[in-house]
Design an enzyme around this catalytic site. Structure first.
Site, PDB file in Angstrom:
ATOM      1  N   GLN A 156       0.851  -1.185   0.000  1.00 36.09           N
ATOM      2  CA  GLN A 156       0.000   0.000   0.000  1.00 36.09           C
ATOM      3  C   GLN A 156       0.887   1.235   0.000  1.00 36.09           C
ATOM      4  O   GLN A 156       1.462   1.606   1.021  1.00 36.09           O
ATOM      5  CB  GLN A 156      -0.929   0.005   1.218  1.00 36.09           C
ATOM      6  CG  GLN A 156      -1.889   1.195   1.237  1.00 36.09           C
ATOM      7  CD  GLN A 156      -2.877   1.127   2.385  1.00 36.09           C
ATOM      8  OE1 GLN A 156      -3.073   0.067   2.974  1.00 36.09           O
ATOM      9  NE2 GLN A 156      -3.505   2.233   2.698  1.00 36.09           N
ATOM     10  N   CYS A 206      -6.789   0.455   2.187  1.00 36.62           N
ATOM     11  CA  CYS A 206      -6.500  -0.795   2.895  1.00 36.62           C
ATOM     12  C   CYS A 206      -7.629  -1.807   2.770  1.00 36.62           C
ATOM     13  O   CYS A 206      -7.387  -3.017   2.693  1.00 36.62           O
ATOM     14  CB  CYS A 206      -6.155  -0.529   4.353  1.00 36.62           C
ATOM     15  SG  CYS A 206      -7.458   0.264   5.319  1.00 36.62           S
ATOM     16  N   HIS A 223      -7.944   0.200  10.419  1.00 37.69           N
ATOM     17  CA  HIS A 223      -7.164  -0.347   9.315  1.00 37.69           C
ATOM     18  C   HIS A 223      -7.579  -1.783   9.029  1.00 37.69           C
ATOM     19  O   HIS A 223      -7.893  -2.553   9.949  1.00 37.69           O
ATOM     20  CB  HIS A 223      -5.669  -0.292   9.677  1.00 37.69           C
ATOM     21  CG  HIS A 223      -4.760  -0.787   8.602  1.00 37.69           C
ATOM     22  ND1 HIS A 223      -4.658  -0.172   7.372  1.00 37.69           N
ATOM     23  CD2 HIS A 223      -3.897  -1.844   8.573  1.00 37.69           C
ATOM     24  CE1 HIS A 223      -3.770  -0.829   6.632  1.00 37.69           C
ATOM     25  NE2 HIS A 223      -3.305  -1.849   7.333  1.00 37.69           N
ATOM     26  N   ASP A 262      -0.675  -7.349   5.261  1.00 35.32           N
ATOM     27  CA  ASP A 262      -0.914  -5.933   5.533  1.00 35.32           C
ATOM     28  C   ASP A 262      -0.034  -5.166   4.568  1.00 35.32           C
ATOM     29  O   ASP A 262       1.193  -5.255   4.638  1.00 35.32           O
ATOM     30  CB  ASP A 262      -0.552  -5.617   6.993  1.00 35.32           C
ATOM     31  CG  ASP A 262      -0.774  -4.151   7.367  1.00 35.32           C
ATOM     32  OD1 ASP A 262      -1.025  -3.336   6.461  1.00 35.32           O
ATOM     33  OD2 ASP A 262      -0.684  -3.842   8.560  1.00 35.32           O
TER      34      ASP A 262
END
Length: 243
Positions: free
Chosen positions: A90, A98, A174, A189
């Site tokens: 990201q 996200c 998130h 992530d």
């Protein structure tokens, strides 16, 4: 002066909102997100099987900074088991992407594992083909430039039902994703984790497709919820096959 790129708006962790987005990404109609109502064993038993991914939305304040520092300290050499993971970094230009990236990680890895095939002509099918063989940062740069993904994501955000839907108000929360790959439980992530500005999959040890739900729930319970036990801002959805 060129117009500023519109922001990526935060998605709502709600199957009614996310499942139409999954269809655009290429998820077949017999697979969808469902709510996970708690981390207790009796509630986990309610999650339909097979299940190929869990997506967690969590509050950042007491979790993100200390936990990311711990993960950096524990990071060793990449494992062979990481090979073949569909993983996208990201980048800053993606703003609140996200939730979109978590959905991409869930579907992309399920498709790579053979759970299903992405529908022909789908948005994620196009993105996977365009970024085949690229690194996670290069794939992240491609996502920043992928207007077709951005437009579909923002349309999904605007369809949300909660206060603030369709705005840049993410409530300092998130999204991440948990999948089984190569007999290991991976936390995906897209944010930067190491000192060189790179993101990496986090290996949480052995798992199986059959125990993915319980093993991911243990990490969520012990490594996320335990850090902020008074918060009500945790939400989990599972990508499962329906009847």
């Amino acid at each position: 002066m060129a117009a500023a790129t519109p922001a990526w708006l935060p998605l709502e962790s709600n199957p009614d909102v996310l499942n139409p987005f999954l269809r655009k990404l290429g998820c077949p109609t017999d697979w969808s997100f469902c709510d996970v109502f708690g981390m207790d064993p009796e509630l986990l038993m309610m999650v339909p099987r097979p299940c190929v991914a869990l997506c967690l939305l969590f509050p950042c304040d007491k979790i993100s900074t200390p936990r990311r520092a711990e993960l950096r300290a524990k990071r060793g050499a990449p494992l062979d088991a990481e090979a073949g993971l569909f993983f996208t970094q990201q980048l800053d230009g993606c703003g609140n992407a996200c939730g979109t990236i978590a959905c991409m990680h869930a579907l992309g890895n399920a498709a790579a594992a053979g759970a299903f095939a992405l529908d022909d002509g789908s948005l994620l099918g196009r993105f996977v083909a365009e970024t085949a063989g690229r690194s996670a940062p290069d794939r992240g740069a491609a996502l920043v430039a992928a207007s077709y993904m951005h437009e579909a994501s923002n349309a999904t955000a605007c369809a949300g039902a909660t206060e603030g839907a369709g705005t840049e108000d993410h409530g300092n929360r998130h999204f991440i994703c948990f999948v089984e790959h190569g007999g290991r439980l991976f936390e995906l992530d897209g944010r930067t984790l190491d000192g060189a500005g790179r993101a990496f999959p986090v290996d949480h040890g052995p798992t199986t497709p059959a125990s993915l739900v319980e093993d991911a729930a243990k990490v969520i319970r012990d490594d996320f919820m335990a850090r902020d036990p008074e918060s009500l801002d945790f939400n989990v959805v599972a990508l499962c096959k329906g009847d």
